[in-house]
Design a protein around this motif. Structure first.
Motif, PDB file in Angstrom:
ATOM      1  N   PHE A 275       0.813  -1.215   0.000  1.00 45.66           N
ATOM      2  CA  PHE A 275       0.000   0.000   0.000  1.00 45.66           C
ATOM      3  C   PHE A 275       0.853   1.275   0.000  1.00 45.66           C
ATOM      4  O   PHE A 275       0.320   2.381   0.136  1.00 45.66           O
ATOM      5  N   GLY A 276       2.178   1.115  -0.135  1.00 46.36           N
ATOM      6  CA  GLY A 276       3.057   2.269  -0.176  1.00 46.36           C
ATOM      7  C   GLY A 276       3.483   2.778   1.183  1.00 46.36           C
ATOM      8  O   GLY A 276       4.138   3.822   1.271  1.00 46.36           O
ATOM      9  N   LYS A 277       3.135   2.054   2.241  1.00 45.99           N
ATOM     10  CA  LYS A 277       3.531   2.469   3.592  1.00 45.99           C
ATOM     11  C   LYS A 277       4.954   1.989   3.866  1.00 45.99           C
ATOM     12  O   LYS A 277       5.337   0.881   3.506  1.00 45.99           O
ATOM     13  N   ILE A 278       5.745   2.820   4.533  1.00 39.67           N
ATOM     14  CA  ILE A 278       7.142   2.491   4.814  1.00 39.67           C
ATOM     15  C   ILE A 278       7.226   1.366   5.842  1.00 39.67           C
ATOM     16  O   ILE A 278       6.708   1.481   6.956  1.00 39.67           O
ATOM     17  N   LYS A 279       7.889   0.277   5.470  1.00 44.25           N
ATOM     18  CA  LYS A 279       8.075  -0.869   6.376  1.00 44.25           C
ATOM     19  C   LYS A 279       9.424  -0.821   7.079  1.00 44.25           C
ATOM     20  O   LYS A 279       9.558  -1.270   8.219  1.00 44.25           O
ATOM     21  N   GLU A 280      10.440  -0.322   6.391  1.00 43.16           N
ATOM     22  CA  GLU A 280      11.798  -0.340   6.950  1.00 43.16           C
ATOM     23  C   GLU A 280      12.602   0.804   6.355  1.00 43.16           C
ATOM     24  O   GLU A 280      12.384   1.231   5.216  1.00 43.16           O
ATOM     25  N   THR A 281      13.524   1.306   7.157  1.00 45.82           N
ATOM     26  CA  THR A 281      14.423   2.384   6.731  1.00 45.82           C
ATOM     27  C   THR A 281      15.849   2.000   7.110  1.00 45.82           C
ATOM     28  O   THR A 281      16.111   1.661   8.269  1.00 45.82           O
ATOM     29  N   LEU A 282      16.757   2.022   6.141  1.00 51.27           N
ATOM     30  CA  LEU A 282      18.150   1.665   6.402  1.00 51.27           C
ATOM     31  C   LEU A 282      19.073   2.766   5.891  1.00 51.27           C
ATOM     32  O   LEU A 282      18.749   3.470   4.928  1.00 51.27           O
ATOM     33  N   PHE A 283      20.229   2.883   6.524  1.00 51.51           N
ATOM     34  CA  PHE A 283      21.254   3.830   6.096  1.00 51.51           C
ATOM     35  C   PHE A 283      22.348   3.095   5.327  1.00 51.51           C
ATOM     36  O   PHE A 283      22.638   1.925   5.601  1.00 51.51           O
ATOM     37  N   VAL A 284      22.979   3.790   4.403  1.00 54.56           N
ATOM     38  CA  VAL A 284      24.178   3.299   3.734  1.00 54.56           C
ATOM     39  C   VAL A 284      25.223   4.398   3.758  1.00 54.56           C
ATOM     40  O   VAL A 284      24.932   5.536   4.128  1.00 54.56           O
ATOM     41  N   ASP A 285      26.439   4.056   3.359  1.00 58.58           N
ATOM     42  CA  ASP A 285      27.549   5.005   3.232  1.00 58.58           C
ATOM     43  C   ASP A 285      27.965   5.601   4.574  1.00 58.58           C
ATOM     44  O   ASP A 285      27.552   6.704   4.944  1.00 58.58           O
ATOM     45  N   PHE A 286      28.820   4.879   5.270  1.00 59.53           N
ATOM     46  CA  PHE A 286      29.277   5.284   6.607  1.00 59.53           C
ATOM     47  C   PHE A 286      30.733   5.732   6.595  1.00 59.53           C
ATOM     48  O   PHE A 286      31.470   5.514   7.549  1.00 59.53           O
ATOM     49  N   GLN A 287      31.165   6.385   5.531  1.00 59.04           N
ATOM     50  CA  GLN A 287      32.577   6.750   5.395  1.00 59.04           C
ATOM     51  C   GLN A 287      32.985   7.971   6.210  1.00 59.04           C
ATOM     52  O   GLN A 287      34.167   8.133   6.512  1.00 59.04           O
ATOM     53  N   VAL A 288      32.050   8.846   6.532  1.00 57.89           N
ATOM     54  CA  VAL A 288      32.438  10.086   7.209  1.00 57.89           C
ATOM     55  C   VAL A 288      31.764  10.235   8.576  1.00 57.89           C
ATOM     56  O   VAL A 288      31.476  11.338   9.032  1.00 57.89           O
ATOM     57  N   CYS A 289      31.522   9.115   9.243  1.00 61.35           N
ATOM     58  CA  CYS A 289      30.941   9.174  10.586  1.00 61.35           C
ATOM     59  C   CYS A 289      31.859   9.972  11.508  1.00 61.35           C
ATOM     60  O   CYS A 289      33.078   9.864  11.444  1.00 61.35           O
TER      61      CYS A 289
END
Length: 414
Positions: A275-289
């Motif tokens: 239905f277009g509802k957000i189920k999960e959110t993930l981050f990528v690209d951790f080079q400049v933490c």
């Protein structure tokens, strides 16, 4: 592009842009970690996967055809991040230790952050899974689960994130920050790569080049009702890096977290239900933490990636929502130090006005540039910058954002 493989599962790459050592890689352990036991790898097909939006690393999608124990076939894929063939960019990445940092994030810190939540009874995931190649080629790389076959995707970069998306990202960011604070409580401070990061005197020249404001200021001077702001910022390149190095020093008197450091739309992946509802959110690209004030990530995310109509109007609401999520997660993880106060978070936002300026003058114009409207800009950095700062949609947003920053005193960092 014609890539073939041998029965041992090694990739044979013919594209000159791909790493010369790529044909010799073996993915037995990574495939086993993803799908369990199997008979053999039939083929590995590498494909460049940058899609024009990753500027500092070469992304290679590895399409793997696997023969299972019952002799049926299964397709799996990975994303391999490696240094680009561009020698100048590769030298910068090495100097700043970006790959070493990202490897530590994926293989050490992120699993420990997720474990903290598991021990508290909450299942949470921050990023794609990371794997290792079967052999060491003496090169910097990160090998990741490919999220796209699992239907993860970016939201529309040009439109920006609406309120629903922003709240999902802020909730995940607050959980990430809370875990990092608890990690420090249990294990001590992060090392120099994360406590100082790129913000060292040794990198002054690079910082001056990356943060030079000349092209931006030249356009700002022409914008309607921005003359006073231009006058305030006209000589900012003379002292900007001094102030940046000062601001990014970690204050032990403040509440600090590990900032993602590059938290914008392209580095956030969403999974939706039918239905277009957000189920999960993930981050990528951790080079400049970077360890420090959460104000850095809040400015970066909201000012770079929130939709224009809510970027400033909902800013304080977003900060409040993030704060409530942060405190809830700190309590869940049994953080024993004094909980941060909302007024102190706002004070940190005020002290870090330079971070807000750098986001809207350096990151936002990149985010808002529609490359389809400028197909011939790729090899001309000067033309790219002019296109970014003369983009009518960017100018429109900035004529609202800059006065908002100025009215908050966020441009008074001289």
């Amino acid at each position: 592009m014609s890539e073939t493989t041998q029965a041992n599962g090694h990739a044979e790459a013919s594209d000159a842009n791909l790493p010369p050592w790529l044909p010799r890689i073996s993915l037995q352990n990574a495939v086993r970690a993803q799908i369990g036991d199997f008979e053999k790898i039939r083929s590995v097909t590498p494909q460049p996967a940058n899609a024009g939006d990753n500027y500092s690393t070469l992304m290679v999608r590895l399409l793997v055809e696997v023969e299972l124990l019952d002799h049926s076939s299964k397709s799996v894929s990975f994303v391999l991040k490696v240094q680009p063939n561009n020698e100048v960019m590769a030298a910068i990445l090495s100097k700043l230790r970006l790959f070493q940092k990202e490897e530590q994030m994926y293989h050490n810190f992120l699993p420990q952050f997720e474990k903290l939540y598991a021990e508290a009874g909450k299942k949470i995931r921050f990023a794609p899974k990371a794997y290792k190649l079967d052999q060491d080629f003496g090169v910097d790389y990160v090998l990741l689960e490919d999220l796209k076959p699992n239907s993860f995707k970016n939201a529309n970069r040009l439109a920006g994130l609406d309120q629903e998306h922003m709240l999902q990202v802020l909730a995940k960011l607050a959980a990430f920050h809370a875990a990092s604070a608890c990690y420090v409580e249990h294990n001590g401070l992060f090392g120099e790569d994360f406590a100082v990061g790129v913000f060292s005197e040794a990198n002054r020249q690079l910082l001056q080049e990356f943060n030079a404001s000349g092209v931006f200021l030249a356009q700002l001077k022409k914008w309607k009702n921005c003359q006073k702001i231009y006058d305030k910022l006209a000589d900012s390149d003379e002292y900007l890096v001094d102030r940046l190095l000062q601001d990014q020093q970690v204050s032990t008197r403040e509440f600090n977290v590990l900032n993602h450091g590059d938290c914008w739309n392209y580095n956030i992946m969403f999974l939706y239900d039918a239905f277009g509802k957000i189920k999960e959110t993930l981050f990528v690209d951790f080079q400049v933490c970077k360890y420090g004030s959460p104000a850095n990530d809040l400015y970066y995310l909201i000012l770079s990636s929130a939709a224009p109509n809510i970027k400033t109007k909902q800013f304080d609401y977003f900060v409040r929502y993030y704060y409530d999520q942060l405190v809830d997660n700190l309590k869940l993880l049994q953080y024993h130090r004094p909980l941060p106060k909302l007024k102190n978070l706002h004070a940190a936002l005020f002290r870090n006005g330079l971070a807000a300026y750098l986001v809207v003058s350096k990151v936002l114009p990149v985010v808002m540039l529609d490359k389809n409207e400028h197909p011939n800009l790729e090899d001309d950095d000067a033309k790219v910058k002019v296109a970014m700062y003369t983009n009518p949609k960017y100018v429109q947003v900035m004529t609202e954002v800059l006065p908002w920053l100025d009215n908050r005193g966020l441009l008074d960092w001289k």
